[in-house]
Design an enzyme around this catalytic site. Structure first.
Site, mmCIF file in Angstrom:
data_model
loop_
_atom_site.group_PDB
_atom_site.id
_atom_site.type_symbol
_atom_site.label_atom_id
_atom_site.label_comp_id
_atom_site.label_asym_id
_atom_site.label_seq_id
_atom_site.Cartn_x
_atom_site.Cartn_y
_atom_site.Cartn_z
ATOM 1 N N ASP A 1 8.628 3.347 -7.218
ATOM 2 C CA ASP A 1 8.376 2.181 -6.419
ATOM 3 C C ASP A 1 8.770 3.609 -4.677
ATOM 4 O O ASP A 1 9.516 4.150 -4.393
ATOM 5 C CB ASP A 1 8.851 0.789 -6.235
ATOM 6 C CG ASP A 1 9.371 -0.075 -4.626
ATOM 7 O OD1 ASP A 1 8.559 -0.510 -4.421
ATOM 8 O OD2 ASP A 1 10.326 0.529 -3.918
ATOM 9 N N GLU B 1 3.952 4.840 -5.926
ATOM 10 C CA GLU B 1 3.951 4.207 -4.442
ATOM 11 C C GLU B 1 3.786 4.722 -3.678
ATOM 12 O O GLU B 1 5.150 4.585 -3.598
ATOM 13 C CB GLU B 1 3.791 2.552 -4.758
ATOM 14 C CG GLU B 1 3.883 1.684 -3.366
ATOM 15 C CD GLU B 1 4.648 0.641 -2.429
ATOM 16 O OE1 GLU B 1 4.977 0.369 -1.368
ATOM 17 O OE2 GLU B 1 6.326 1.177 -3.299
#
Length: 615
Positions: A269, A308
């Protein structure tokens, strides 16, 4: 035949072969560290021996599997083990010694599945079922396998404060969240998924710790640095003095989940908020991590790594042909294609959508043929700064495409799903593009039946912190168009906000929701039949597009054995003439009135056709 799995780490609590337990803690900011084993009568503090570089350690015959323990720092406060394998009560309390060898794995022959077979399904364990546990989610695995997805992308499951959280406020990244169940419950979930042909991916948060329950600053302040700032405050120290052990902590965290829990993939993330200005003597952290993972597990099983990264840093996705186990990632979540489709479907152009408001169909065409829409161009949303790197040489499989995910729903003021923002016909067309394009598709839980439940941001913090979180979200949304009533906005810290996010499975009994579910099943079956066999070996630079109007386009990809996959899409309210029809076989069409494209044809509003031309 059962198999044992254990990841050996240079820190934490490790049961030794002779029955003793070794404890190690990196506490460079402490003068004295003691081990407190709960349950000893009378309570004893075992002095831990200072070692080089700020380490403290002890090997003791006291303690065994299931014992609780804490560390006492400078005789003044207790902390859990930052490498705790389980927190049976809270993240503020004692850690529990876990013996990984107590679990008998039954999936010895599971080697995962190749990347081209990945169809991701993102879910949040706490809201996926009414019970919100690993055990309850396990009961839905047959449904997911029947749907046609092949990989479950779990939102972060690391231990967090309280009983409810999206997962991005985790503070103990080696411990499964107690609210979801025990380590054995998670292992049972993963093992059962494997038995049904489903991979399991975890969402990893290496950019920050949550604001409640993180004690590292009190005894290892060098874990953080004020040389870099993130949206959550001072950055984690990946490049300064002391960073060697910080890097080791997160590297072992990745290896631990892959080995000890036998997960198939990791999604990292917010990589753009992880800063590493290391000199040339060592690689940046995420290159280092990927290389170590590839060398550890890349030879006898499929292990997938996904990013991401708002920076659209294509170099992470570019493998070295001479070194198949180098430090590259399989793919990146492609926010660009989400954003441009959202603009086309809803007409919204506020916030980051402003970058796609002009000529959205060209942005979509570039996403479908080259990956990123922004490959170094100026981003108005980012104050005129360039964003991204060239990606046209990358294969479609280097990108994960989606219409919805937890961020794109939950980071709206009222957490509406896309189905409430556009017409069913528009949603049907965009779904057909995402699920049949050569890139890796991702669905967010409930999307497949157009679930009516929102997915708001929720936490379980002390009241004062919860109020600060709510005020921060009010400020975030106040300047956006259409936001004029903060009183109706769901409050993250209220339990009702969490409960509203739970999927309403009874909706599947309703005809409309069942029709949407069947539509998704149909598309995923077509993907397996026509698209997936052509993906292995597919390279970049093999796609081209032509615009038919301001809202329509044709895209073609050269696939295996020189066959051609073709998309013709009209994402507008006006019919569009097709002046150069294809000779391909229609494998899917949203409009039943379309017979073929052998003759000059017209494409009705919000229609999509997929064709395949054999070599």
């Amino acid at each position: 035949m059962a198999v044992k799995r254990r990841h050996l780490m240079p820190f934490g609590a490790e049961l030794l072969d002779d029955g003793r337990v070794r404890f190690r803690l990196w506490a460079p900011g402490a003068a004295k560290v003691e081990l407190s084993l709960l349950g000893l009568e009378p309570e004893e503090y075992l002095m831990m021996t200072p070692e080089d570089e700020g380490w403290f350690g002890i090997i003791t015959e006291y303690g065994s599997s299931a014992y609780y323990y804490q560390y006492r720092i400078d005789e003044s406060f207790y902390v859990p083990d930052p490498a705790s394998r389980y927190q049976p009560e809270t993240v503020h309390g004692a850690s529990q010694i876990i013996d990984p060898n107590d679990w008998d794995w039954q999936d010895r022959d599971w080697k995962g599945r190749p990347w081209e077979e990945v169809i991701l399904y993102e879910l949040h364990i706490g809201t996926f079922t009414a019970e919100g546990t690993f055990a309850a989610a396990k009961q839905r695995l047959d449904y997911l396998a029947d749907l046609g997805v092949t990989a479950l992308q779990l939102m972060p499951i690391a231990a967090f404060p309280g009983n409810r959280n999206w997962g991005y406020d985790g503070v103990l990244p080696f411990a499964p969240a107690t609210a979801y169940g025990t380590p054995d419950d998670l292992k049972d979930f993963i093992q059962t998924a494997h038995a049904k042909g489903l991979m399991v991916f975890l969402d990893m948060v290496y950019s920050h710790f949550g604001p409640e329950g993180n004690y590292l600053n009190q005894y290892a302040p060098v874990f953080f640095t004020d040389r870099h700032q993130t949206p959550w405050g001072s950055a984690i120290n990946f490049d300064g003095p002391g960073s060697t052990w910080v890097r080791a902590y997160f590297l072992h965290n990745a290896l631990y989940w892959l080995e000890e829990y036998h997960v198939d993939g990791l999604m990292f993330d917010s990589v753009h908020t992880v800063f590493d200005d290391s000199d040339s003597t060592r690689p940046p952290f995420f290159e280092y991590l990927a290389r170590e993972v590839r060398h550890a597990y890349g030879y006898d099983r499929h292990v997938h790594l996904v990013l991401e990264n708002d920076n659209n840093a294509a170099h992470y996705l570019r493998p070295n042909p001479a070194e198949p186990h180098d430090g590259h990632y399989n793919a990146q979540w492609n926010d660009d294609i989400h954003h441009v489709l959202h603009v086309l479907l809803t007409g919204e152009t506020g916030g980051y959508y402003q970058d796609y408001a002009k000529n959205p169909i060209e942005h979509l065409a570039r996403c479908l043929t080259e990956g990123f829409a922004y490959q170094g161009e100026i981003s108005a949303y980012r104050d005129g700064k360039p964003r991204g790197e060239p990606s046209a040489d990358l294969p479609p499989l280097a990108f994960v495409n989606f219409l919805q995910n937890h961020d794109q729903i939950g980071n709206r003021a009222f957490a509406e799903r896309l189905s409430t923002l556009c017409s069913p016909k528009a949603l049907q067309a965009a779904t057909a593009i995402i699920l049949l394009a050569p890139s890796i598709p991702l669905l967010f839980m409930g999307q497949e039946w157009v679930a009516s439940t929102p997915f708001p941001y929720f936490v379980d913090f002390p009241e004062e912190l919860g109020e600060r979180i709510a005020q921060g979200r009010f400020r975030k949304f106040a300047h956006l168009p259409g936001f004029n009533n903060s009183q109706d906005m769901p409050l993250p810290n209220q339990i009702g906000t969490f409960q509203s996010a739970k999927l309403a499975w009874h909706e599947l009994e309703q005809p409309t929701h069942q029709q949407w579910l069947n539509y998704h099943r149909q598309l995923l079956n077509l993907r397996r039949q026509y698209i997936q066999p052509s993906l292995p070996g597919m390279t970049g630079g093999q796609a081209e597009y032509r615009l038919l109007s301001k809202r329509a386009l044709m895209v073609s990809w050269r696939i295996a054995d020189d066959s051609q996959l073709e998309l013709i899409a009209n994402l507008g309210d006006e019919s569009v003439a097709i002046d150069s029809p294809s000779n391909g076989e229609v494998i899917f069409k949203t409009d039943a009135a379309i017979a073929d494209f052998q003759q000059p044809a017209s494409l009705s509003p919000w229609s999509v056709v997929w064709l395949l031309t054999e070599s």
